[in-house]
Design a protein around this motif. Structure first.
Motif, PDB file in Angstrom:
ATOM      1  N   TYR A 122       0.837  -1.208   0.000  1.00  0.00           N
ATOM      2  CA  TYR A 122       0.000   0.000   0.000  1.00  0.00           C
ATOM      3  C   TYR A 122       0.866   1.251   0.000  1.00  0.00           C
TER       4      TYR A 122
ATOM      5  N   VAL B 174      -3.234   5.585  -5.372  1.00  0.00           N
ATOM      6  CA  VAL B 174      -4.316   5.475  -4.379  1.00  0.00           C
ATOM      7  C   VAL B 174      -5.203   6.714  -4.465  1.00  0.00           C
TER       8      VAL B 174
ATOM      9  N   THR C  23      -9.555   2.096   0.172  1.00  0.00           N
ATOM     10  CA  THR C  23      -8.614   2.694  -0.790  1.00  0.00           C
ATOM     11  C   THR C  23      -7.468   1.753  -1.142  1.00  0.00           C
TER      12      THR C  23
END
Length: 451
Positions: free
Chosen positions: A204, A213, A340
């Motif tokens: 991430y 993102v 997200t």
């Protein structure tokens, strides 16, 4: 020998518990919110109603997860089970929704949950339909059915359109997969146990650095939202109740298979009474979430993969996952932040987790007595299960109730395996009456020595 890092009743240190609980939450969150999002999109609901469905699903899933893990009287299996909205109900829900709207879906869910509640009292008898051969088939089919989901995530998600399978997506997924493998294999203690959440966090962070993102949903999300029971109202169409009743029967079969897989992962002997408590929680929980404003819930199979991969079988860890899910329902901004996470990040971790379930199933199959009869049961049931998993359009021209029953590879494989086990003649064998069948449990792949 039991190789679990944390056993069912163990209580890891607080920081460790939070990390491990977050790991389970990340594995389940996408599936939980997907069902209300799909229903909202297909039924063309306004945005505020979709948000209400999502919040109710998260809050309801969290509360029922806590009950399933901790137990309340006869309700709850007291094992590490994550509960969430199930795609097994989507077909019935959409057909009801077109004619009777969301009130019809929720009313039908509430009324038909009686099927699962009553069925839970017959689980000792149903358990007898799942000898080791059938259980091994079902566990294998759970993994085989989930892997395509992880593959879609890795490619960017089904809604990625022209970007499906983009090299960037595949690269991210492979990076996360390699990270998780390295952490499991070479990490020690909490690093190995929390490999999934750490790997996803690294992936991430990389996506954030690459500008991949989108935080717009976080900016729009409300910070706090109170639950609104009966927000949509309820109606009770007979046709809708019947459709949901069929979906509940199918879910009972899938849930039984998931519990059997969970028993293998946690080294727990899955007796009929234990199954009864778990299925009763599914039924009572689905009635509860219907009043809260959410589609029905069932036990999530994907989280069995987390347990198999990490060796963390503590029910107290997963109970905290329930708390986190409930908080995501009360604080939508938290759920929006988790949403997200790019699909390829989920795909890399998911591929590892779901493949672990296949590995557990294969190990269980290796303990099956090899003869013509068991060979037929395994081959035909897995073949039929894969047929509807790989080509779901296969059933598109058959009546709706057939699609409802056999639309899932897990339910198809389980039903075929149970039927063949009952129908095919078995050669009589001499068994010591004093000897109780105790099938060897599959070892955790993470604890096997590298080849």
């Amino acid at each position: 020998m039991n190789n679990l890092l944390y056993q069912v009743d163990d209580r890891p240190p607080l920081v460790t518990t939070v990390l491990l609980a977050a790991q389970h939450m990340l594995a389940a969150l996408g599936g939980i919110i997907a069902v209300p999002l799909v229903l909202g999109a297909v039924l063309k609901l306004p945005a505020d109603q979709i948000v209400a469905l999502v919040n109710a699903a998260l809050l309801g899933s969290g509360v029922v997860t806590i009950i399933q893990c901790k137990g309340v009287g006869p309700i709850g299996i007291r094992l590490p089970c994550v509960m969430g909205t199930s795609f097994a109900f989507v077909g019935a829900a959409i057909s009801i929704g077109f004619e009777h709207g969301v009130p019809g879906i929720l009313g039908s869910s509430l009324a038909a949950s009686v099927v699962m509640i009553v069925g839970s009292f017959f689980m000792p008898q149903i358990r007898k339909l799942f000898p080791h051969t059938v259980t091994a088939v079902v566990v294998t089919m759970i993994g085989l059915s989930l892997v395509p989901v992880a593959v879609d995530w890795a490619a960017g998600g089904k809604g990625a359109g022209a970007h499906y399978g983009d090299p960037v997506n595949l690269g991210i997924a492979l990076f996360v997969l390699a990270t998780v493998i390295a952490l499991v294999q070479f990490g020690k203690g909490i690093i190995s146990a929390a490999a999934v959440v750490i790997g996803m966090a690294i992936g991430y962070a990389g996506c954030v650095a690459l500008g991949l993102v989108d935080f717009s949903s976080v900016q729009k999300a409300a910070v706090f939202a109170l639950p609104q029971p009966l927000y949509f109202g309820m109606s009770f169409p007979v046709s809708g109740i019947l459709a949901m009743a069929v979906a509940y029967v199918v879910t009972m079969v899938e849930t039984t298979g998931t519990f059997m897989a969970l028993g293998s992962a946690t080294k727990t002997k899955m007796r009929g009474k234990l199954l009864s408590r778990g299925v009763l929680c599914d039924g009572v929980g689905s009635a509860f979430v219907a009043m809260l404003g959410s589609p029905p819930v069932s036990t999530f199979a994907q989280n069995v993969g987390v347990i198999s991969l990490t060796g963390v079988a503590s029910r107290h860890v997963v109970a905290l996952t329930g708390v986190l899910l409930a908080m995501a329902g009360l604080f939508p901004v938290l759920g929006a932040l988790v949403v997200t996470i790019p699909q390829p990040v989920l795909g890399g971790a998911g591929l590892m987790m779901f493949a672990m379930i296949i590995a557990a199933g294969v190990q269980m199959l290796s303990h099956v007595e090899h003869n013509k009869r068991t060979g037929l049961i395994i081959a035909v049931s897995i073949g039929c299960g894969l047929a509807v998993s790989v080509r779901p359009e296969l059933l598109s021209k058959l009546p709706a109730f057939v699609h409802e029953i056999f639309g899932s590879g897990i339910s198809t494989g389980a039903i075929i395996a149970v039927l063949l086990n009952l129908v095919l003649p078995e050669r009589p064998v001499e068994v010591d009456e004093d000897e109780e069948e105790d099938v060897p449990q599959p070892m955790l792949v993470k604890n096997l020595e590298p080849a």
